[in-house]
Motif scaffolding. Structure first.
Motif, short mmCIF file in Angstrom:
data_model
loop_
_atom_site.label_atom_id
_atom_site.label_comp_id
_atom_site.label_asym_id
_atom_site.label_seq_id
_atom_site.Cartn_x
_atom_site.Cartn_y
_atom_site.Cartn_z
N ASP A 71 65.99 18.86 71.46
CA ASP A 71 66.57 19.24 70.18
C ASP A 71 66.94 18.00 69.38
OD1 ASP A 71 67.47 21.10 68.34
OD2 ASP A 71 69.51 21.06 69.12
N TRP A 100 62.49 12.46 75.84
CA TRP A 100 63.41 13.56 76.14
C TRP A 100 63.23 14.24 77.48
CZ3 TRP A 100 61.69 18.54 77.01
CH2 TRP A 100 60.36 18.80 76.66
N TRP A 101 62.16 14.01 78.19
CA TRP A 101 61.87 14.85 79.35
C TRP A 101 62.88 14.73 80.50
CZ3 TRP A 101 59.60 19.15 80.47
CH2 TRP A 101 59.34 19.48 81.80
N GLY A 102 63.34 13.56 80.79
CA GLY A 102 64.21 13.39 81.96
C GLY A 102 65.60 13.96 81.73
N GLU A 151 69.61 20.65 79.77
CA GLU A 151 69.61 19.24 79.38
C GLU A 151 68.33 18.85 78.68
OE1 GLU A 151 72.63 16.90 82.34
OE2 GLU A 151 70.54 16.26 82.20
N ARG A 152 67.23 19.34 79.23
CA ARG A 152 65.95 19.05 78.58
C ARG A 152 65.94 19.58 77.16
NH1 ARG A 152 61.87 20.74 83.31
NH2 ARG A 152 62.08 18.83 84.48
N TYR A 153 66.40 20.82 77.01
CA TYR A 153 66.43 21.42 75.68
C TYR A 153 67.34 20.62 74.75
CZ TYR A 153 64.09 25.84 77.01
OH TYR A 153 63.19 26.81 77.38
N ASP A 154 68.48 20.20 75.26
CA ASP A 154 69.41 19.40 74.44
C ASP A 154 68.74 18.12 73.95
OD1 ASP A 154 71.47 21.19 74.69
OD2 ASP A 154 72.53 20.08 76.26
N ARG A 155 68.09 17.45 74.88
CA ARG A 155 67.45 16.20 74.51
C ARG A 155 66.29 16.42 73.55
NH1 ARG A 155 66.45 11.86 79.21
NH2 ARG A 155 66.22 10.53 77.39
N LYS A 211 69.68 13.87 81.32
CA LYS A 211 70.52 13.02 80.47
C LYS A 211 70.80 11.70 81.19
CE LYS A 211 74.79 13.42 77.90
NZ LYS A 211 76.09 14.08 77.88
N ARG A 216 65.18 28.96 73.84
CA ARG A 216 66.04 28.34 72.85
C ARG A 216 65.30 28.20 71.52
NH1 ARG A 216 69.97 23.15 73.18
NH2 ARG A 216 70.17 23.69 75.37
N PHE A 251 64.63 26.10 68.18
CA PHE A 251 64.71 24.72 67.70
C PHE A 251 64.47 24.68 66.20
CE2 PHE A 251 63.82 24.34 72.16
CZ PHE A 251 64.64 23.31 72.56
#
Lengths: 110, 163
Positions: free
Chosen positions: A94, B42-44, A88-92, B46, B20, B22
């Motif tokens: 990104d 973005w840290w937290g 989720e962190r990576y998704d956000r 979703k 990953r 980017f």
């Protein structure tokens, strides 16, 4: 009440689980293999039984100790949730990086 | 861009690695990881916000933050920076803390190494977790030893590979 984490933190208990993973065993076997006293082994087996990780099967006069893997699903879930957290962190991150770059581009064009 | 959701690997029974790629230059990814004005975006998890994010970015410095969930629930975290090698690597100790920054007893501690690698105009990010606190998570990681778990992981890996 011990958590499964506490129970497995002990190296002797992990060693017992390893041995039981191979096949069910008697206390005497475990005592020989681990080279610790029978009361010592019995004590650890009790902790493992209370945590539901080991169960006893009686066969005539003998008591076979065997592995019961169900509680380990807890660990699996924990790891899966940890993976999910990073995903989720990576998704956000990104998405945020894309936004930042789009913004930079716009600013340049102004 | 296709979704490159990464599976994780466990190089040893105390480590957990995720990577990953980017589509952004390394400098930008580095900024996003180190500046509070970026982290709050973005840290937290979703749906969560980061109402508090204090960053003292230097070795020994503390990053203290609060994550707030959609239902108003709060979770505080505290990280202590151990090593900073701009723009390649950050090492920090990840802990759970309360609002005042006091550690939460019995909570796991994890040593995280974040590595930023340039790949052309893109950046590969790798997060490596070393579970440090003896009691809880070292044992999670006794996991390699236990059949049921290993099988599940194999299935998970297969599943991820098929995505």
């Amino acid at each position: 009440m011990n958590t499964i984490f506490d129970v497995l933190a002990d190296p002797t208990r992990r060693r017992i689980m390893d041995l039981l993973r191979e096949r069910p065993r008697l206390v005497g076997e475990l005592t020989d293999l681990l080279e610790i006293s029978q009361p010592g082994v019995s004590k650890q087996l009790r902790v493992l039984r209370e945590a539901g990780l080991v169960q006893v099967r009686k066969d005539a006069q003998r008591r076979w100790y065997e592995l019961r893997p169900e509680p380990l699903a807890e660990l699996d879930e924990w790891l899966e949730s940890y993976r999910h957290l990073w995903d989720e962190r990576y998704d956000r991150l990104d998405k945020y990086l894309q936004e930042l770059q789009a913004k930079e581009k716009n600013d340049d064009q102004k | 861009m296709t979704k490159n959701k990464a599976p994780y690997t466990t190089p040893s029974d105390r480590e957990f690695v995720m990577e990953r790629l980017f589509d952004a230059p390394r400098e930008l990814v580095w900024q996003a990881w180190t500046k509070p004005e970026h982290l709050t975006h973005w840290w937290g998890p979703k749906g969560w916000t980061l109402p508090v994010c204090k960053v003292d970015f230097r070795p020994g410095g503390i990053w203290h933050y609060c994550m707030r969930g959609p239902g108003g629930e709060e979770s505080w975290g505290k990280a202590i920076y151990r090593e900073i090698v701009e723009p390649e690597r950050i090492v920090y100790l990840d802990t759970f803390a309360d609002e005042a920054g006091n550690p939460i007893e019995g909570a796991p501690e994890m040593l995280i190494t974040v590595t930023f690698t340039e790949q052309g105009s893109r950046t590969k990010l790798s997060t490596h977790t070393l579970f440090t606190s003896a009691a809880d998570l070292e044992s999670v990681l006794a996991m390699g030893m236990v059949e049921g778990v290993t099988q599940t992981w194999d299935r998970l890996e297969e599943h991820l590979a098929s995505l």
